[in-house]
Design a protein around this motif. Structure first.
Motif, PDB file in Angstrom:
ATOM      1  N   GLN A   1       0.966  -1.351  -0.090  1.00 13.09           N
ATOM      2  CA  GLN A   1      -0.100  -0.128  -0.011  1.00 13.09           C
ATOM      3  C   GLN A   1       0.908   1.301   0.023  1.00 13.09           C
ATOM      4  OE1 GLN A   1      -2.882   0.397   3.178  1.00 13.09           O
ATOM      5  NE2 GLN A   1      -3.289   2.557   2.960  1.00 13.09           N
ATOM      6  N   VAL A   2       1.822   1.346   0.775  1.00 11.70           N
ATOM      7  CA  VAL A   2       3.130   2.340   0.906  1.00 11.70           C
ATOM      8  C   VAL A   2       3.505   2.926  -0.649  1.00 11.70           C
ATOM      9  CG1 VAL A   2       5.181   3.324   1.697  1.00 11.70           C
ATOM     10  CG2 VAL A   2       3.325   2.102   3.495  1.00 11.70           C
ATOM     11  N   GLU A   3       3.921   1.525  -1.218  1.00 13.94           N
ATOM     12  CA  GLU A   3       4.296   1.684  -2.614  1.00 13.94           C
ATOM     13  C   GLU A   3       3.383   2.301  -3.685  1.00 13.94           C
ATOM     14  OE1 GLU A   3       6.288  -1.658  -4.202  1.00 13.94           O
ATOM     15  OE2 GLU A   3       7.246  -2.017  -2.179  1.00 13.94           O
ATOM     16  N   ILE A   4       2.182   1.909  -3.385  1.00 16.52           N
ATOM     17  CA  ILE A   4       0.843   2.322  -4.353  1.00 16.52           C
ATOM     18  C   ILE A   4       0.797   3.784  -4.016  1.00 16.52           C
ATOM     19  CG2 ILE A   4      -1.524   2.029  -5.168  1.00 16.52           C
ATOM     20  CD1 ILE A   4      -1.058  -0.962  -4.719  1.00 16.52           C
ATOM     21  N   PHE A   5       0.659   4.151  -2.831  1.00 16.49           N
ATOM     22  CA  PHE A   5       0.312   5.498  -2.535  1.00 16.49           C
ATOM     23  C   PHE A   5       1.378   6.444  -3.049  1.00 16.49           C
ATOM     24  CE2 PHE A   5      -3.082   5.865   1.231  1.00 16.49           C
ATOM     25  CZ  PHE A   5      -3.780   4.952   0.412  1.00 16.49           C
TER      26      PHE A   5
ATOM     27  N   PHE B   1       1.389   8.124  -6.544  1.00 17.84           N
ATOM     28  CA  PHE B   1       0.482   9.270  -6.394  1.00 17.84           C
ATOM     29  C   PHE B   1       0.878  10.446  -5.720  1.00 17.84           C
ATOM     30  CE2 PHE B   1      -1.890   5.653  -7.583  1.00 17.84           C
ATOM     31  CZ  PHE B   1      -2.591   5.905  -8.583  1.00 17.84           C
ATOM     32  N   GLY B   2       2.365  10.497  -5.181  1.00 16.19           N
ATOM     33  CA  GLY B   2       2.944  11.420  -4.342  1.00 16.19           C
ATOM     34  C   GLY B   2       2.528  11.338  -2.952  1.00 16.19           C
ATOM     35  N   LEU B   3       1.678  10.421  -2.279  1.00 19.57           N
ATOM     36  CA  LEU B   3       1.520  10.282  -0.981  1.00 19.57           C
ATOM     37  C   LEU B   3       2.673   9.419  -0.409  1.00 19.57           C
ATOM     38  CD1 LEU B   3      -1.478  10.679  -2.142  1.00 19.57           C
ATOM     39  CD2 LEU B   3      -2.086   9.880   0.137  1.00 19.57           C
ATOM     40  N   LYS B   4       3.328  10.083   0.679  1.00 20.46           N
ATOM     41  CA  LYS B   4       4.404   9.428   1.302  1.00 20.46           C
ATOM     42  C   LYS B   4       4.238   9.166   2.653  1.00 20.46           C
ATOM     43  CE  LYS B   4       6.981   9.938  -2.332  1.00 20.46           C
ATOM     44  NZ  LYS B   4       7.423   8.936  -3.433  1.00 20.46           N
ATOM     45  N   LEU B   5       4.621   8.184   3.196  1.00 13.37           N
ATOM     46  CA  LEU B   5       4.322   7.651   4.673  1.00 13.37           C
ATOM     47  C   LEU B   5       5.390   8.208   5.462  1.00 13.37           C
ATOM     48  CD1 LEU B   5       2.858   6.208   6.760  1.00 13.37           C
ATOM     49  CD2 LEU B   5       4.252   4.187   6.495  1.00 13.37           C
TER      50      LEU B   5
ATOM     51  N   ASN C   1      -0.192   9.924   9.574  1.00  9.53           N
ATOM     52  CA  ASN C   1       0.008  10.890   8.419  1.00  9.53           C
ATOM     53  C   ASN C   1       0.288  10.245   7.309  1.00  9.53           C
ATOM     54  OD1 ASN C   1      -1.048  13.532   9.764  1.00  9.53           O
ATOM     55  ND2 ASN C   1       0.601  12.994  11.157  1.00  9.53           N
ATOM     56  N   TRP C   2       0.180  10.806   6.050  1.00  9.08           N
ATOM     57  CA  TRP C   2       0.539  10.610   4.857  1.00  9.08           C
ATOM     58  C   TRP C   2       0.990  12.005   4.416  1.00  9.08           C
ATOM     59  CZ3 TRP C   2       1.268   5.695   2.816  1.00  9.08           C
ATOM     60  CH2 TRP C   2       0.620   4.649   3.501  1.00  9.08           C
ATOM     61  N   TRP C   3       1.811  12.168   3.646  1.00  8.09           N
ATOM     62  CA  TRP C   3       2.566  13.332   3.283  1.00  8.09           C
ATOM     63  C   TRP C   3       2.536  13.607   1.891  1.00  8.09           C
ATOM     64  CZ3 TRP C   3       3.302  16.460   7.191  1.00  8.09           C
ATOM     65  CH2 TRP C   3       3.169  15.887   8.551  1.00  8.09           C
ATOM     66  N   LEU C   4       2.026  14.671   1.512  1.00  6.06           N
ATOM     67  CA  LEU C   4       1.912  15.190  -0.044  1.00  6.06           C
ATOM     68  C   LEU C   4       3.152  16.226  -0.208  1.00  6.06           C
ATOM     69  CD1 LEU C   4      -1.837  15.870  -0.374  1.00  6.06           C
ATOM     70  CD2 LEU C   4      -0.613  14.222  -1.772  1.00  6.06           C
ATOM     71  N   THR C   5       3.620  17.148   0.822  1.00  2.39           N
ATOM     72  CA  THR C   5       4.645  17.751   0.763  1.00  2.39           C
ATOM     73  C   THR C   5       5.202  17.928   2.302  1.00  2.39           C
ATOM     74  OG1 THR C   5       3.637  19.812   1.232  1.00  2.39           O
ATOM     75  CG2 THR C   5       3.659  18.948  -0.917  1.00  2.39           C
ATOM     76  N   PRO C   6       6.444  18.394   2.773  1.00  2.00           N
ATOM     77  CA  PRO C   6       6.541  18.264   4.043  1.00  2.00           C
ATOM     78  C   PRO C   6       5.565  19.240   5.057  1.00  2.00           C
ATOM     79  CG  PRO C   6       8.449  18.972   2.756  1.00  2.00           C
ATOM     80  CD  PRO C   6       7.439  18.899   1.697  1.00  2.00           C
ATOM     81  N   ASP C   7       4.618  19.851   4.194  1.00  2.00           N
ATOM     82  CA  ASP C   7       3.661  20.782   5.189  1.00  2.00           C
ATOM     83  C   ASP C   7       2.079  20.365   4.832  1.00  2.00           C
ATOM     84  OD1 ASP C   7       5.957  22.466   6.431  1.00  2.00           O
ATOM     85  OD2 ASP C   7       5.807  23.444   4.223  1.00  2.00           O
ATOM     86  N   VAL C   8       1.999  19.561   4.167  1.00  2.00           N
ATOM     87  CA  VAL C   8       0.567  19.327   3.741  1.00  2.00           C
ATOM     88  C   VAL C   8       0.617  17.568   4.169  1.00  2.00           C
ATOM     89  CG1 VAL C   8      -1.118  18.953   1.795  1.00  2.00           C
ATOM     90  CG2 VAL C   8       0.398  20.746   1.981  1.00  2.00           C
TER      91      VAL C   8
ATOM     92  N   ALA D   1      -6.940  16.438  -3.230  1.00  2.00           N
ATOM     93  CA  ALA D   1      -7.995  15.409  -2.711  1.00  2.00           C
ATOM     94  C   ALA D   1      -8.057  14.624  -3.928  1.00  2.00           C
ATOM     95  CB  ALA D   1      -9.016  16.157  -2.448  1.00  2.00           C
ATOM     96  N   GLN D   2      -7.974  14.779  -5.173  1.00  2.00           N
ATOM     97  CA  GLN D   2      -8.143  13.935  -6.198  1.00  2.00           C
ATOM     98  C   GLN D   2      -6.873  12.856  -6.346  1.00  2.00           C
ATOM     99  OE1 GLN D   2     -10.666  13.280  -8.437  1.00  2.00           O
ATOM    100  NE2 GLN D   2      -9.460  11.408  -8.768  1.00  2.00           N
ATOM    101  N   ARG D   3      -5.716  13.490  -5.792  1.00  2.00           N
ATOM    102  CA  ARG D   3      -4.594  12.350  -5.785  1.00  2.00           C
ATOM    103  C   ARG D   3      -4.760  11.422  -4.784  1.00  2.00           C
ATOM    104  NH1 ARG D   3       0.170  16.524  -5.344  1.00  2.00           N
ATOM    105  NH2 ARG D   3       1.442  14.675  -4.504  1.00  2.00           N
ATOM    106  N   VAL D   4      -5.315  11.991  -3.535  1.00  2.00           N
ATOM    107  CA  VAL D   4      -5.676  10.849  -2.631  1.00  2.00           C
ATOM    108  C   VAL D   4      -6.664   9.842  -2.678  1.00  2.00           C
ATOM    109  CG1 VAL D   4      -6.324  10.804  -0.005  1.00  2.00           C
ATOM    110  CG2 VAL D   4      -4.874  12.486  -0.771  1.00  2.00           C
ATOM    111  N   GLU D   5      -7.592  10.400  -3.511  1.00  2.00           N
ATOM    112  CA  GLU D   5      -8.616   9.339  -3.846  1.00  2.00           C
ATOM    113  C   GLU D   5      -8.396   8.547  -5.116  1.00  2.00           C
ATOM    114  OE1 GLU D   5     -12.832   9.453  -6.478  1.00  2.00           O
ATOM    115  OE2 GLU D   5     -12.271  11.222  -5.412  1.00  2.00           O
ATOM    116  N   SER D   6      -7.437   8.917  -5.978  1.00  2.00           N
ATOM    117  CA  SER D   6      -6.787   8.090  -6.587  1.00  2.00           C
ATOM    118  C   SER D   6      -5.932   6.739  -6.120  1.00  2.00           C
ATOM    119  CB  SER D   6      -5.923   8.782  -7.964  1.00  2.00           C
ATOM    120  OG  SER D   6      -6.814   9.703  -8.721  1.00  2.00           O
TER     121      SER D   6
END
Length: 196
Positions: A21-25, A28-32, A71-78, A106-111
């Motif tokens: 799951q971590v790899e798939i996320f 889409f730019g979501l980092k654990l 948390n999942w991270w899109l950027t260091p602040d998001v 939000a679309q990236r998270v949904e995807s």
């Protein structure tokens, strides 16, 4: 009214599946792992960050002994807050809160969730996307976990086992069934683009 969320109902996840799951996320730019702190950030009961390795967090999830918030991270602040919970009947949920994100985020998270739900070797019961927060995640438990018939509100998108999807579609005429290319899951999407 709740905040916007994506609720994923599925069978139990092992440590290995969580790593997938971590790899798939990450596709889409979501980092654990937080980019600056080099660790996963798990929230304790008081909302403080507890630094943990991906392996430690995966092992805790694999043991299925407690609810966790991380948390999942899109950027260091998001970030995207993820509430993991063990449910009855051998199921579990992940609730990802998307209310603090812009539409693209939000679309990236949904995807990412939809990709994981269809690609991981763990059966998905349902993914409920309610970006507007017109319902509460717990409102969907009866329908997704216990074959209930009450549909709380028309969600934005749904990916669900066919019987669950059909109950939602009958109660939410603003959704249409979309081909998923086979399998036991059906996708429900708005009849028209809500942004139009």
């Amino acid at each position: 009214m709740a905040d916007g969320f994506i609720q994923w109902y599925r069978e139990d996840v092992t440590t290995a599946v969580f790593a997938e799951q971590v790899e798939i996320f990450s596709e889409f730019g979501l980092k654990l792992i937080h980019p600056n702190r080099n660790a996963a950030l798990v929230l304790d009961i008081e909302g403080n960050d507890v630094l943990m390795s991906q392996e430690e967090l995966g092992a805790l999830i694999g043991q299925r002994i407690a609810s966790l918030t991380f948390n999942w991270w899109l950027t260091p602040d998001v970030n995207v807050i993820d509430g993991y919970a063990v449910e009855v009947l051998g199921c579990e949920t992940q609730t990802l809160w998307v209310d603090n994100l812009n539409p693209d985020e939000a679309q990236r998270v949904e995807s990412a969730v939809m990709a994981a739900a269809t690609r991981l070797p763990v059966p998905t019961r349902a993914v409920i996307v309610d970006r507007r927060g017109i319902s509460d995640p717990d409102d969907w438990n009866s329908l997704a976990l216990w074959d209930g018939t009450h549909v709380p509100a028309a969600p934005d998108h749904v990916l669900a086992l066919d019987p669950i999807a059909e109950r939602i579609r009958r109660a939410a005429p603003g959704l249409r069934k979309e081909d998923t290319g086979g399998g036991r899951l059906s996708r429900l999407v708005p009849l028209r683009d809500p942004a139009a």
